[in-house]
Design a protein around this motif. Structure first.
Motif, PDB file in Angstrom:
ATOM      1  N   LEU A 106      -6.317   4.575 -11.436  1.00 52.19           N
ATOM      2  CA  LEU A 106      -5.681   4.100 -10.200  1.00 52.19           C
ATOM      3  C   LEU A 106      -6.240   2.747  -9.783  1.00 52.19           C
ATOM      4  O   LEU A 106      -5.504   1.864  -9.337  1.00 52.19           O
ATOM      5  CB  LEU A 106      -5.889   5.123  -9.079  1.00 52.19           C
ATOM      6  CG  LEU A 106      -5.103   6.431  -9.256  1.00 52.19           C
ATOM      7  CD1 LEU A 106      -5.621   7.502  -8.301  1.00 52.19           C
ATOM      8  CD2 LEU A 106      -3.609   6.196  -9.039  1.00 52.19           C
TER       9      LEU A 106
ATOM     10  N   LYS B 105       0.810  -1.222   0.000  1.00 49.47           N
ATOM     11  CA  LYS B 105       0.000   0.000   0.000  1.00 49.47           C
ATOM     12  C   LYS B 105       0.840   1.267   0.000  1.00 49.47           C
ATOM     13  O   LYS B 105       0.473   2.268  -0.615  1.00 49.47           O
ATOM     14  CB  LYS B 105      -0.945   0.015   1.207  1.00 49.47           C
ATOM     15  CG  LYS B 105      -2.005  -1.054   1.107  1.00 49.47           C
ATOM     16  CD  LYS B 105      -2.985  -1.047   2.259  1.00 49.47           C
ATOM     17  CE  LYS B 105      -3.924  -2.233   2.088  1.00 49.47           C
ATOM     18  NZ  LYS B 105      -4.906  -2.362   3.147  1.00 49.47           N
TER      19      LYS B 105
ATOM     20  N   ASN C 116       6.311   3.715 -15.826  1.00 51.15           N
ATOM     21  CA  ASN C 116       5.803   4.987 -16.334  1.00 51.15           C
ATOM     22  C   ASN C 116       4.963   4.773 -17.602  1.00 51.15           C
ATOM     23  O   ASN C 116       3.830   5.253 -17.712  1.00 51.15           O
ATOM     24  CB  ASN C 116       7.013   5.886 -16.618  1.00 51.15           C
ATOM     25  CG  ASN C 116       6.624   7.339 -16.833  1.00 51.15           C
ATOM     26  OD1 ASN C 116       5.755   7.858 -16.145  1.00 51.15           O
ATOM     27  ND2 ASN C 116       7.253   7.966 -17.797  1.00 51.15           N
TER      28      ASN C 116
ATOM     29  N   PRO D 111      -0.499  13.700 -10.414  1.00 49.97           N
ATOM     30  CA  PRO D 111      -0.500  15.045 -10.996  1.00 49.97           C
ATOM     31  C   PRO D 111      -0.095  15.081 -12.475  1.00 49.97           C
ATOM     32  O   PRO D 111      -0.600  15.890 -13.233  1.00 49.97           O
ATOM     33  CB  PRO D 111       0.525  15.795 -10.132  1.00 49.97           C
ATOM     34  CG  PRO D 111       0.590  15.025  -8.850  1.00 49.97           C
ATOM     35  CD  PRO D 111       0.384  13.600  -9.233  1.00 49.97           C
ATOM     36  N   LYS D 112       0.783  14.163 -12.887  1.00 53.42           N
ATOM     37  CA  LYS D 112       1.189  14.122 -14.298  1.00 53.42           C
ATOM     38  C   LYS D 112       0.030  13.654 -15.170  1.00 53.42           C
ATOM     39  O   LYS D 112      -0.235  14.215 -16.232  1.00 53.42           O
ATOM     40  CB  LYS D 112       2.352  13.148 -14.498  1.00 53.42           C
ATOM     41  CG  LYS D 112       3.687  13.670 -14.024  1.00 53.42           C
ATOM     42  CD  LYS D 112       4.774  12.692 -14.436  1.00 53.42           C
ATOM     43  CE  LYS D 112       6.010  12.887 -13.604  1.00 53.42           C
ATOM     44  NZ  LYS D 112       6.967  11.807 -13.798  1.00 53.42           N
ATOM     45  N   LEU D 113      -0.649  12.601 -14.702  1.00 52.93           N
ATOM     46  CA  LEU D 113      -1.765  12.072 -15.486  1.00 52.93           C
ATOM     47  C   LEU D 113      -2.913  13.076 -15.529  1.00 52.93           C
ATOM     48  O   LEU D 113      -3.580  13.237 -16.543  1.00 52.93           O
ATOM     49  CB  LEU D 113      -2.246  10.733 -14.905  1.00 52.93           C
ATOM     50  CG  LEU D 113      -1.234   9.590 -15.012  1.00 52.93           C
ATOM     51  CD1 LEU D 113      -1.758   8.357 -14.285  1.00 52.93           C
ATOM     52  CD2 LEU D 113      -0.933   9.255 -16.473  1.00 52.93           C
ATOM     53  N   LYS D 114      -3.107  13.760 -14.411  1.00 49.47           N
ATOM     54  CA  LYS D 114      -4.149  14.787 -14.357  1.00 49.47           C
ATOM     55  C   LYS D 114      -3.851  15.861 -15.400  1.00 49.47           C
ATOM     56  O   LYS D 114      -4.741  16.274 -16.168  1.00 49.47           O
ATOM     57  CB  LYS D 114      -4.195  15.377 -12.945  1.00 49.47           C
ATOM     58  CG  LYS D 114      -5.206  16.483 -12.724  1.00 49.47           C
ATOM     59  CD  LYS D 114      -6.600  15.939 -12.506  1.00 49.47           C
ATOM     60  CE  LYS D 114      -7.630  17.055 -12.396  1.00 49.47           C
ATOM     61  NZ  LYS D 114      -7.593  17.779 -11.123  1.00 49.47           N
TER      62      LYS D 114
ATOM     63  N   TYR E  72       0.879   7.020  -6.661  1.00 51.93           N
ATOM     64  CA  TYR E  72      -0.163   8.049  -6.787  1.00 51.93           C
ATOM     65  C   TYR E  72       0.434   9.455  -6.693  1.00 51.93           C
ATOM     66  O   TYR E  72       0.131  10.331  -7.501  1.00 51.93           O
ATOM     67  CB  TYR E  72      -1.209   7.824  -5.693  1.00 51.93           C
ATOM     68  CG  TYR E  72      -2.252   8.926  -5.592  1.00 51.93           C
ATOM     69  CD1 TYR E  72      -3.063   9.246  -6.684  1.00 51.93           C
ATOM     70  CD2 TYR E  72      -2.444   9.635  -4.400  1.00 51.93           C
ATOM     71  CE1 TYR E  72      -4.025  10.247  -6.591  1.00 51.93           C
ATOM     72  CE2 TYR E  72      -3.401  10.635  -4.305  1.00 51.93           C
ATOM     73  CZ  TYR E  72      -4.185  10.934  -5.398  1.00 51.93           C
ATOM     74  OH  TYR E  72      -5.129  11.927  -5.311  1.00 51.93           O
ATOM     75  N   LEU E  73       1.295   9.657  -5.718  1.00 48.96           N
ATOM     76  CA  LEU E  73       1.903  10.979  -5.538  1.00 48.96           C
ATOM     77  C   LEU E  73       2.755  11.375  -6.738  1.00 48.96           C
ATOM     78  O   LEU E  73       2.778  12.523  -7.157  1.00 48.96           O
ATOM     79  CB  LEU E  73       2.749  11.013  -4.252  1.00 48.96           C
ATOM     80  CG  LEU E  73       1.948  10.854  -2.956  1.00 48.96           C
ATOM     81  CD1 LEU E  73       2.881  10.758  -1.748  1.00 48.96           C
ATOM     82  CD2 LEU E  73       0.963  12.023  -2.768  1.00 48.96           C
TER      83      LEU E  73
ATOM     84  N   MET F   5       2.634   9.902 -10.018  1.00 47.75           N
ATOM     85  CA  MET F   5       1.981   9.881 -11.327  1.00 47.75           C
ATOM     86  C   MET F   5       0.666  10.657 -11.387  1.00 47.75           C
ATOM     87  O   MET F   5       0.262  11.127 -12.450  1.00 47.75           O
ATOM     88  CB  MET F   5       1.723   8.430 -11.768  1.00 47.75           C
ATOM     89  CG  MET F   5       2.967   7.618 -12.037  1.00 47.75           C
ATOM     90  SD  MET F   5       4.010   8.341 -13.335  1.00 47.75           S
ATOM     91  CE  MET F   5       3.073   7.942 -14.830  1.00 47.75           C
TER      92      MET F   5
ATOM     93  N   PHE G 113       1.959   1.891  -3.434  1.00 52.83           N
ATOM     94  CA  PHE G 113       0.846   2.406  -4.235  1.00 52.83           C
ATOM     95  C   PHE G 113       0.651   3.900  -3.988  1.00 52.83           C
ATOM     96  O   PHE G 113       0.398   4.668  -4.918  1.00 52.83           O
ATOM     97  CB  PHE G 113      -0.441   1.628  -3.908  1.00 52.83           C
ATOM     98  CG  PHE G 113      -1.587   1.985  -4.813  1.00 52.83           C
ATOM     99  CD1 PHE G 113      -1.551   1.691  -6.174  1.00 52.83           C
ATOM    100  CD2 PHE G 113      -2.711   2.631  -4.313  1.00 52.83           C
ATOM    101  CE1 PHE G 113      -2.604   2.027  -7.020  1.00 52.83           C
ATOM    102  CE2 PHE G 113      -3.771   2.974  -5.151  1.00 52.83           C
ATOM    103  CZ  PHE G 113      -3.714   2.668  -6.505  1.00 52.83           C
ATOM    104  N   LYS G 114       0.797   4.295  -2.739  1.00 49.78           N
ATOM    105  CA  LYS G 114       0.670   5.707  -2.397  1.00 49.78           C
ATOM    106  C   LYS G 114       1.754   6.537  -3.082  1.00 49.78           C
ATOM    107  O   LYS G 114       1.487   7.618  -3.614  1.00 49.78           O
ATOM    108  CB  LYS G 114       0.767   5.856  -0.876  1.00 49.78           C
ATOM    109  CG  LYS G 114       0.405   7.228  -0.357  1.00 49.78           C
ATOM    110  CD  LYS G 114       0.281   7.164   1.154  1.00 49.78           C
ATOM    111  CE  LYS G 114       0.636   8.492   1.786  1.00 49.78           C
ATOM    112  NZ  LYS G 114       0.704   8.402   3.246  1.00 49.78           N
TER     113      LYS G 114
END
Lengths: 224, 203
Positions: free
Chosen positions: B76, B40, B94, B52-55, B47-48, B50, B43-44
């Motif tokens: 996710l 986990k 990536n 903002p990049k994916l957004k 998220y941190l 990727m 995974f966090k």
């Protein structure tokens, strides 16, 4: 099966981006299922896109919401189907057509209720798979040995995947698994060149243009 | 019928235990940890890193803020659930995560599932077994690709950017740049040919 003709990079890029017409995407996905080389090229295109991602300014929106992480990690995970210790001998069933095509066929390829267009050439339109703009078509085509297809060109793109047998045209020889990725303005006239029926899956994104006067007359009748 | 030895290498394992040797970045290690041990914390971190990049990518390709958030969440969930399918011998984490996001976006926009090859399909032809050397060549090194992309002419780079960042079709690019469709396609082919050549030179 040795594949000699592949998807071009511009077609792979459109497939990767989801901008390839639905009819063409079916043919592309069917070829990708049997062509490791094209899958590797597709991976290369994704990697180029991911590399481009790096130049974007990250978007933090209204801040990162960490609570969704807790929610998501409660979900069950899928087990990997391929275990490292399972060195299994897998057989590739070449009698069957790959899934992206099989999913939209009403029956096995051998049982297709062919519709005759002209002696020696039959087809089976795969309806219900139209492009959003209503143009283009997806069909199976069966050419008997030695038969010559009507000479035609394309106003758009045509993808042809050879499922059985082979044909030869101005571009070269296309056998099982080969994919002809043809652009507009190419005139070609395929001939089935073995003693076996040549069965192909053909997708277009706009109507074909026939060259001869007679075949232009036929076009509305046969509906290609 | 043709028998093909389906190698464990199709899952990136060089050895039968522990970490495969081709986890090359922190992100690769984290994604592998999510897939192999439901980690986990890893995974966090993904998220941190990727999120903002994916957004940014999703907003850039024309999604609204709320659509982008929804697609990101779908992405996710897929990353968490399918992480065990990540094959470090074939792609970086990536690229893998980017593909998942791209597919989630496309499936949503097209409102139909785009046909995709399925490795579980009996007609699927798996990758040929590779020697160690080949497998190194097969990894698509984004660092090299990014460097290689610098050699593109501005015309070629523009079309590639419009494809990736604006997700424009070739026809849309042709209309917008007032170029024949054939020219757009041949520029794309030339561009990828050039990138591939350059990657070979650099590696």
């Amino acid at each position: 099966m040795t594949i000699r003709h592949h998807l071009s990079d511009d077609t792979l890029l459109a497939y990767a981006n989801g901008t390839l017409a639905s009819t063409l995407s079916v043919v592309a996905a069917t070829h990708l299922a049997i062509c490791p080389k094209c899958r590797n090229q597709l991976e290369f295109i994704f990697a180029a896109g991911a590399a481009e991602l790096e130049v974007l300014e990250p978007d933090f929106g209204s801040g990162l919401d960490l609570s969704i992480i807790d929610e998501i990690t409660q979900l069950p995970q899928e087990a990997s189907s391929i275990k490292p210790e399972n060195l299994t001998l897998q057989t590739t069933d070449e009698k069957q057509v790959p899934k992206p095509l099989r999913n939209i066929l009403p029956c096995e390829l051998d049982d297709i209720p062919w519709k005759r267009l002209v002696p020696g050439i039959s087809h089976y339109p795969l309806k219900g798979f139209a492009n959003p703009d209503g143009k283009g078509a997806l069909r199976l085509l069966k050419i008997s040995p030695g038969m010559v297809m009507v000479e035609h060109s394309h106003s758009g793109q045509e993808l042809t995947l050879i499922l059985r047998g082979s044909y030869i045209d101005e571009v070269g020889r296309f056998a099982q698994g080969d994919l002809a990725d043809l652009d507009d303005n190419l005139h070609h006239q395929p001939v089935a060149d073995t003693d076996q029926d040549c069965i192909c899956l053909i997708a277009t994104d706009s109507p074909l243009k026939f060259k001869g006067f007679f075949s232009r007359l036929l076009q509305p009748l046969i509906g290609i | 019928m043709k028998a093909v030895l389906k190698m464990a290498s199709s899952n990136g394992f060089e050895n039968h235990h522990g970490c495969p040797s081709n986890l090359r970045s922190e992100l690769d290690k984290d994604l592998f940890a999510v897939g192999s041990s439901a980690d986990k914390e890893a995974f966090k971190r993904i998220y941190l890193e990727m999120g903002p990049k994916l957004k940014a990518y999703l907003v850039k390709t024309g999604q609204s803020q709320s659509e982008a958030d929804e697609i990101l969440q779908e992405t996710l969930i897929k990353v968490w659930r399918k992480a065990s399918l990540f094959n470090p011998a074939k792609s970086s984490a990536n690229t893998w995560i980017y593909s998942v996001a791209k597919n989630a976006r496309i499936d949503r926009i097209r409102k139909e599932t785009r046909p995709k090859p399925d490795p579980e399909d009996p007609s699927f032809v798996p990758d040929p077994p590779e020697t160690g050397e080949d497998s190194v060549n097969r990894i698509q090194d984004e660092r090299l690709i990014r460097a290689a992309m610098q050699v593109l002419s501005s015309d070629q780079a523009q079309i590639i950017k419009m494809s990736f960042f604006e997700d424009k079709s070739h026809a849309e690019i042709s209309a917008e740049l007032d170029l024949p469709l054939g020219t757009v396609k041949s520029r794309i082919r030339l561009a990828f040919g050039k990138i591939r050549n350059e990657v070979e030179k650099l590696s």
